[in-house]
Design an enzyme around this catalytic site. Structure first.
Site, PDB file in Angstrom:
ATOM      1  CB  CYS A 110      23.311  41.812  31.886  1.00  0.00           C
ATOM      2  SG  CYS A 110      21.652  42.513  31.993  1.00  0.00           S
ATOM      3  CG  HIS A 111      19.147  39.344  33.435  1.00  0.00           C
ATOM      4  ND1 HIS A 111      19.218  40.670  33.070  1.00  0.00           N
ATOM      5  CD2 HIS A 111      18.085  39.241  34.264  1.00  0.00           C
ATOM      6  CE1 HIS A 111      18.225  41.335  33.648  1.00  0.00           C
ATOM      7  NE2 HIS A 111      17.535  40.494  34.388  1.00  0.00           N
TER       8      HIS A 111
END
Length: 187
Positions: A110-111
């Site tokens: 994800c991030h």
């Protein structure tokens, strides 16, 4: 069991995306690995579960107590808050870089590829991430791909929580392969 005798670190702090820590943790444990949660402070860290604070997770070791030599792989959960807080912590960045430099598996979802950007690991690699940080990853010198999971010489990236089963399976596969001695370091 597939990962019997293997030890995996999950580096996180408050604001980790709940499923991005728990799904890989549980899959790795089910495969026989010992999994330890590493954080900045002892005690517990609290997850973020979709739109509100989630459940706490017990911290097994602080960064001061952990070394890259202790682990076969490192998992970096995302969420917006967790990697943003970790990328300004020199000890966290050094730990990530140490695991990478030891040719061990580093997995970010994800991030969390923000952490690979900050450590210089992203440069020259094929990677994916959550779409909102695509430009950050590309600007760091990575070749960004819109794929469920991307593996580049033991560096595993996944774009979002919908891909966590595939992400976890790829971590298990790469840890079974062992160290990535042919890994190049562009940074």
């Amino acid at each position: 069991m597939e990962l019997s005798g293997k030890k995996i670190a999950i580096l996180a702090t408050n604001g980790f995306e709940q499923s991005e820590l728990e799904v890989p943790r549980d899959a790795l444990k089910a495969a026989g690995a010992t999994v330890e949660i590493i954080s900045l402070q002892p005690g517990e860290i609290k997850g973020w579960d979709k739109k509100d604070w989630g459940r706490p997770v017990k911290v097994d070791k602080t960064l001061d107590q952990a070394t890259a030599a202790d682990y076969d792989a490192l998992v970096l959960p995302g969420g917006q808050i967790n990697p943003d807080l970790l990328r300004v912590e020199p000890k966290a960045l050094q730990f990530i870089r140490s695991v990478f430099d030891a040719k061990k598996v580093v997995a970010a979802v994800c991030h969390a590829p923000w952490l690979l950007v900050e450590t210089g690991i992203a440069k020259g690699r094929r990677m994916t991430s959550y779409k909102s940080i695509k430009t950050d990853v590309a600007n760091a010198g990575a070749k960004w791909e819109d794929s469920e999971v991307v593996v580049d010489q033991g560096v595993i990236t996944s774009r979002n929580p919908g891909d966590l089963k595939a992400f976890s399976a790829k971590i298990i596969e790469e840890v079974k392969e062992g160290r990535h001695m042919q890994r190049s370091s562009a940074a």
